[in-house]
Write a protein that holds these residues in place. Structure first.
Motif, mmCIF file in Angstrom:
data_model
loop_
_atom_site.group_PDB
_atom_site.id
_atom_site.type_symbol
_atom_site.label_atom_id
_atom_site.label_comp_id
_atom_site.label_asym_id
_atom_site.label_seq_id
_atom_site.Cartn_x
_atom_site.Cartn_y
_atom_site.Cartn_z
ATOM 1 N N GLN A 6 -5.823 4.207 0.779
ATOM 2 C CA GLN A 6 -5.153 4.629 1.649
ATOM 3 C C GLN A 6 -6.037 4.947 2.990
ATOM 4 O O GLN A 6 -5.777 4.460 4.074
ATOM 5 N N ASP A 7 -7.258 5.370 2.645
ATOM 6 C CA ASP A 7 -8.103 5.544 3.793
ATOM 7 C C ASP A 7 -8.582 4.197 4.496
ATOM 8 O O ASP A 7 -9.045 4.076 5.477
ATOM 9 N N ASP A 24 -6.151 3.055 6.755
ATOM 10 C CA ASP A 24 -6.083 3.903 7.813
ATOM 11 C C ASP A 24 -7.238 3.729 8.670
ATOM 12 O O ASP A 24 -7.288 3.875 9.967
ATOM 13 N N ARG A 25 -8.257 3.368 8.248
ATOM 14 C CA ARG A 25 -9.455 3.213 8.909
ATOM 15 C C ARG A 25 -10.303 1.601 8.524
ATOM 16 O O ARG A 25 -11.517 1.819 7.979
ATOM 17 N N GLN A 63 -6.295 7.560 -2.694
ATOM 18 C CA GLN A 63 -6.828 7.876 -1.387
ATOM 19 C C GLN A 63 -7.710 7.091 -0.745
ATOM 20 O O GLN A 63 -7.774 6.909 0.253
#
Length: 110
Positions: A18-19, A22-23, A15
């Motif tokens: 992925q974060d 994404d950011r 996670q």
């Protein structure tokens, strides 16, 4: 019946990766720290302050239970895994003290 969230370390790492994707440029840890001293916060009501005696940082919200708002400055890399996830100065300081089987390096993930 009540269920609890019992994510594994691998799931939490996935996670965070992925974060990071994404950011970009944002710390991905889902709780706050003192940007100068790391995991030294205490919350009382809607106010959070750093417990370091030389620090006067405080916030008018529960920073412990809010996603970290700080910009990412370091990468946490776990041994045996590709890539890494982005953290701020405060989370990097804390990770250096607590991480095993990995490292914290300056700069953002490639």
């Amino acid at each position: 019946m009540t269920t609890t969230n019992t994510a594994t370390t691998g799931e939490l790492y996935a996670q965070a990766l992925q974060d990071t994707a994404d950011r970009p440029g944002q710390c991905v840890v889902p709780w706050g720290v003192c940007p100068e001293h790391g995991a030294t916060l205490k919350a009382s009501g809607n106010r959070t302050s750093c417990m370091d005696v030389a620090c006067f940082n405080s916030w008018e919200y529960d920073r412990l239970d809010a996603p970290c708002p700080e910009p990412a400055t370091h990468t946490v890399q776990v041994d045996g895994a590709s890539g890494g996830y982005a953290v701020c100065d405060g989370h990097a300081l804390t990770a250096r003290a607590h991480i095993t089987n990995g490292q914290v390096v300056p700069g953002l993930p490639a």
